[in-house]
Enzyme design. Structure first.
Site, PDB file in Angstrom:
ATOM      1  N   THR A 125       0.826  -1.209   0.000  1.00  0.00           N
ATOM      2  CA  THR A 125       0.000   0.000   0.000  1.00  0.00           C
ATOM      3  C   THR A 125       0.861   1.260   0.000  1.00  0.00           C
ATOM      4  O   THR A 125       1.987   1.239   0.518  1.00  0.00           O
ATOM      5  CB  THR A 125      -0.915   0.003   1.250  1.00  0.00           C
ATOM      6  OG1 THR A 125      -1.475   1.306   1.411  1.00  0.00           O
ATOM      7  CG2 THR A 125      -0.143  -0.332   2.526  1.00  0.00           C
ATOM      8  N   ASP A 126       0.314   2.335  -0.546  1.00  0.00           N
ATOM      9  CA  ASP A 126       1.041   3.620  -0.498  1.00  0.00           C
ATOM     10  C   ASP A 126       1.140   4.140   0.939  1.00  0.00           C
ATOM     11  O   ASP A 126       1.923   5.052   1.213  1.00  0.00           O
ATOM     12  CB  ASP A 126       0.374   4.663  -1.404  1.00  0.00           C
ATOM     13  CG  ASP A 126      -1.054   5.020  -1.012  1.00  0.00           C
ATOM     14  OD1 ASP A 126      -1.609   4.384  -0.089  1.00  0.00           O
ATOM     15  OD2 ASP A 126      -1.621   5.955  -1.626  1.00  0.00           O
ATOM     16  N   GLU A 127       0.347   3.548   1.850  1.00  0.00           N
ATOM     17  CA  GLU A 127       0.385   4.033   3.238  1.00  0.00           C
ATOM     18  C   GLU A 127       1.726   3.771   3.910  1.00  0.00           C
ATOM     19  O   GLU A 127       2.029   4.342   4.956  1.00  0.00           O
ATOM     20  CB  GLU A 127      -0.767   3.420   4.060  1.00  0.00           C
ATOM     21  CG  GLU A 127      -2.116   3.875   3.533  1.00  0.00           C
ATOM     22  CD  GLU A 127      -3.266   3.582   4.471  1.00  0.00           C
ATOM     23  OE1 GLU A 127      -3.089   3.654   5.701  1.00  0.00           O
ATOM     24  OE2 GLU A 127      -4.360   3.276   3.961  1.00  0.00           O
ATOM     25  N   TYR A 153      -1.506  -0.540  11.078  1.00  0.00           N
ATOM     26  CA  TYR A 153      -1.753  -1.192   9.779  1.00  0.00           C
ATOM     27  C   TYR A 153      -0.596  -0.924   8.824  1.00  0.00           C
ATOM     28  O   TYR A 153       0.007  -1.857   8.272  1.00  0.00           O
ATOM     29  CB  TYR A 153      -3.072  -0.694   9.166  1.00  0.00           C
ATOM     30  CG  TYR A 153      -3.191  -0.956   7.676  1.00  0.00           C
ATOM     31  CD1 TYR A 153      -3.282  -2.253   7.186  1.00  0.00           C
ATOM     32  CD2 TYR A 153      -3.175   0.097   6.750  1.00  0.00           C
ATOM     33  CE1 TYR A 153      -3.373  -2.503   5.812  1.00  0.00           C
ATOM     34  CE2 TYR A 153      -3.263  -0.134   5.388  1.00  0.00           C
ATOM     35  CZ  TYR A 153      -3.356  -1.437   4.927  1.00  0.00           C
ATOM     36  OH  TYR A 153      -3.432  -1.688   3.568  1.00  0.00           O
ATOM     37  N   LYS A 157       2.343  -3.438   7.127  1.00  0.00           N
ATOM     38  CA  LYS A 157       2.552  -3.612   5.683  1.00  0.00           C
ATOM     39  C   LYS A 157       3.997  -3.264   5.310  1.00  0.00           C
ATOM     40  O   LYS A 157       4.612  -3.932   4.471  1.00  0.00           O
ATOM     41  CB  LYS A 157       1.573  -2.743   4.888  1.00  0.00           C
ATOM     42  CG  LYS A 157       0.108  -3.108   5.044  1.00  0.00           C
ATOM     43  CD  LYS A 157      -0.254  -4.474   4.511  1.00  0.00           C
ATOM     44  CE  LYS A 157      -0.245  -4.545   3.004  1.00  0.00           C
ATOM     45  NZ  LYS A 157      -0.736  -5.879   2.522  1.00  0.00           N
TER      46      LYS A 157
HETATM   47  N1  LIG Z   1      -8.433  -1.334  -0.210  1.00  0.00           N
HETATM   48  C1  LIG Z   1      -7.503  -0.498  -0.613  1.00  0.00           C
HETATM   49  O1  LIG Z   1      -7.807   0.641  -0.999  1.00  0.00           O
HETATM   50  C2  LIG Z   1      -6.067  -0.926  -0.657  1.00  0.00           C
HETATM   51  C3  LIG Z   1      -5.107  -0.044  -1.180  1.00  0.00           C
HETATM   52  C4  LIG Z   1      -3.785  -0.466  -1.272  1.00  0.00           C
HETATM   53  C5  LIG Z   1      -3.422  -1.737  -0.851  1.00  0.00           C
HETATM   54  N2  LIG Z   1      -4.354  -2.567  -0.312  1.00  0.00           N
HETATM   55  C6  LIG Z   1      -3.930  -3.914   0.074  1.00  0.00           C
HETATM   56  O2  LIG Z   1      -4.627  -4.815  -0.757  1.00  0.00           O
HETATM   57  C7  LIG Z   1      -4.866  -6.041  -0.076  1.00  0.00           C
HETATM   58  C8  LIG Z   1      -6.346  -6.374  -0.126  1.00  0.00           C
HETATM   59  O3  LIG Z   1      -7.074  -5.296   0.470  1.00  0.00           O
HETATM   60  P1  LIG Z   1      -8.659  -5.342   0.539  1.00  0.00           P
HETATM   61  O4  LIG Z   1      -9.128  -3.950   0.633  1.00  0.00           O
HETATM   62  O5  LIG Z   1      -9.175  -6.233  -0.515  1.00  0.00           O
HETATM   63  O6  LIG Z   1      -8.846  -6.046   1.963  1.00  0.00           O
HETATM   64  P2  LIG Z   1     -10.110  -6.802   2.578  1.00  0.00           P
HETATM   65  O7  LIG Z   1     -10.041  -6.536   4.040  1.00  0.00           O
HETATM   66  O8  LIG Z   1     -11.355  -6.474   1.830  1.00  0.00           O
HETATM   67  O9  LIG Z   1      -9.803  -8.358   2.290  1.00  0.00           O
HETATM   68  C9  LIG Z   1      -8.799  -9.055   2.972  1.00  0.00           C
HETATM   69  C10 LIG Z   1      -9.057 -10.541   2.770  1.00  0.00           C
HETATM   70  O10 LIG Z   1      -7.986 -11.240   3.427  1.00  0.00           O
HETATM   71  C11 LIG Z   1      -8.550 -12.311   4.182  1.00  0.00           C
HETATM   72  N3  LIG Z   1      -7.676 -12.586   5.335  1.00  0.00           N
HETATM   73  C12 LIG Z   1      -7.427 -11.777   6.389  1.00  0.00           C
HETATM   74  N4  LIG Z   1      -6.603 -12.380   7.263  1.00  0.00           N
HETATM   75  C13 LIG Z   1      -6.294 -13.598   6.725  1.00  0.00           C
HETATM   76  C14 LIG Z   1      -5.479 -14.679   7.145  1.00  0.00           C
HETATM   77  N5  LIG Z   1      -4.807 -14.645   8.313  1.00  0.00           N
HETATM   78  N6  LIG Z   1      -5.384 -15.756   6.359  1.00  0.00           N
HETATM   79  C15 LIG Z   1      -6.062 -15.821   5.165  1.00  0.00           C
HETATM   80  N7  LIG Z   1      -6.873 -14.833   4.730  1.00  0.00           N
HETATM   81  C16 LIG Z   1      -6.986 -13.739   5.507  1.00  0.00           C
HETATM   82  C17 LIG Z   1      -9.919 -11.813   4.615  1.00  0.00           C
HETATM   83  O11 LIG Z   1     -10.793 -12.892   4.947  1.00  0.00           O
HETATM   84  C18 LIG Z   1     -10.362 -11.044   3.390  1.00  0.00           C
HETATM   85  O12 LIG Z   1     -11.030 -11.880   2.479  1.00  0.00           O
HETATM   86  C19 LIG Z   1      -4.343  -5.842   1.351  1.00  0.00           C
HETATM   87  O13 LIG Z   1      -3.077  -6.421   1.409  1.00  0.00           O
HETATM   88  C20 LIG Z   1      -4.246  -4.323   1.497  1.00  0.00           C
HETATM   89  O14 LIG Z   1      -3.202  -3.984   2.375  1.00  0.00           O
HETATM   90  C21 LIG Z   1      -5.669  -2.194  -0.208  1.00  0.00           C
END
Ligand SMILES: NC(=O)c1ccc[n+]([C@@H]2O[C@H](COP(=O)([O-])OP(=O)(O)OC[C@H]3O[C@@H](n4cnc5c(N)ncnc54)[C@H](O)[C@@H]3O)[C@@H](O)[C@H]2O)c1
Length: 326
Positions: A125-127, A153, A157
């Protein structure tokens, strides 16, 4: 070719599964997800009808189970979307973030090392770069910007990113890392800004905006993120980090006002609430390396994409109500 996609029942992972199975119908796709509160099996249930798709309800931190899956499925590549992803929850309870987001990544990479030096891509993430001031629009994050995290968080990451790069340097694991800005689109858990505000506005409930609402996020449509991950998997250079961003900086308050406009709801629903602790002011991503190096560019215009997204939540009232009670 077999690819393991972790976190495929979450927001971005599920969009990626639909994108990937549609684009590469001949490849086997194996999804691993623990189905935490944020994972929704119903979102991806239609994929289970496909012969080349397999789902495992498994925790990334369960080393024996992960190793068994690798032994059975013999993956050629792994994309790790699985994470605890909500900043507010990490402020309430950091421990699970460190377990899943760092130790879970270690487990996956150990399995990659053990079963044939499998290609590994980490979704970051950009965070990890912290934030930028609101009054210096010329400043943007590049891949070499220092890591300067604000929340448990983002710290988890950033820790994972360092571990991934260390596994490349120390063990020669073929890794890449992508750091993406804020995603929007269908299937996002209704605790995040756009679905939360949309669902509350639909019910004519107050729309709580942190602080003054002037914090800026760099938005990208989830489909553009999926295409970026695909490009990195196919053409990226191992050992490299790629920023992914939409070149689309918007203030939170303007996002919420647009949601009101799309739904025909009054802006008087907006209320300002105490700011989040350590709230990042502004994110802005320079994605030139991905654009010039791998020929990727975001394709979805924000106003069009946001309007479609808001309408998707309005048109799928069966999708989100079961999630609200979690
Ligand atoms: N949402 C955003 O805007 C954004 C931006 C940049 C990066 N990200 C990154 O993208 C990725 C996905 O983000 P998202 O928004 O889809 O998240 P989300 O919270 O919607 O989904 C996360 C998924 O991971 C699963 N999970 C959590 N812990 C787990 C574990 N211990 N074992 C197996 N599965 C597990 C959850 O059940 C869920 O299905 C993350 O790594 C996040 O850091 C998200």
């Amino acid at each position: 070719m077999t690819i393991i996609v972790t976190g495929g029942a979450g927001f971005i992972g599920s969009n990626f599964l639909y994108y990937y199975t549609n684009k590469y119908p001949d490849r086997r796709v194996v999804c691993i997800d623990k189905l935490t509160y944020a994972g929704n099996f119903d979102t991806i249930a239609p994929l289970t009808a496909q012969e080349n798709f397999r789902f495992y309800k498994t925790d990334l931190c369960d080393r024996d189970a992960i190793f068994e899956i690798f032994e059975a499925e013999k993956p050629d590549a792994v994309v790790n979307f699985a994470a605890e992803s909500h900043v507010d929850r990490s402020i309430e309870d950091p421990a699970v973030f460190l377990h899943t987001n760092i130790l879970g990544v270690q487990t996956l990479m150990d399995a990659c090392r053990t079963f044939g030096n499998v290609r590994f891509h980490q979704i970051s993430t950009d965070e990890v770069y912290g934030d930028l001031p609101l009054d210096r629009p010329e400043l943007v994050f590049s891949e070499s910007s220092p890591l300067r995290t604000s929340s448990p968080y983002s710290a988890s990451k950033a820790g994972a990113d360092l571990l991934v790069l260390a596994y490349h340097r120390t063990f020669g694991l073929p890794v890449t890392v992508s750091r993406c800005s804020n995603n929007y689109g269908r299937f996002q858990f209704p605790e995040k800004l756009i679905p939360l505000m949309t669902i509350r506005a639909l019910a004519d409930k107050p729309l709580p905006v942190y602080g003054t609402g002037l914090n800026v996020r760099d938005w990208i449509h989830v489909d553009d993120h999926c295409r970026a991950v695909d490009a990195i998997l196919e053409k990226g250079t191992v050992g490299e980090i790629y920023n992914v961003g939409g070149r689309c900086e918007v203030r939170n308050i303007d996002v919420v006002k647009t949601i009101c406009a799309v739904l025909g709801k009054p802006e008087s629903l907006i209320t300002f609430v105490s700011d989040r602790k350590g709230h990042d002011l502004r994110y802005a991503i320079n994605a030139e390396k991905l654009e010039t190096g791998l020929g990727w560019a975001p394709q979805t215009d924000f106003n069009t994409g946001l309007t479609q997204t808001v309408r998707w939540y309005a048109d799928h009232p069966q999708w989100w109500p079961p999630l609200l009670s979690r």
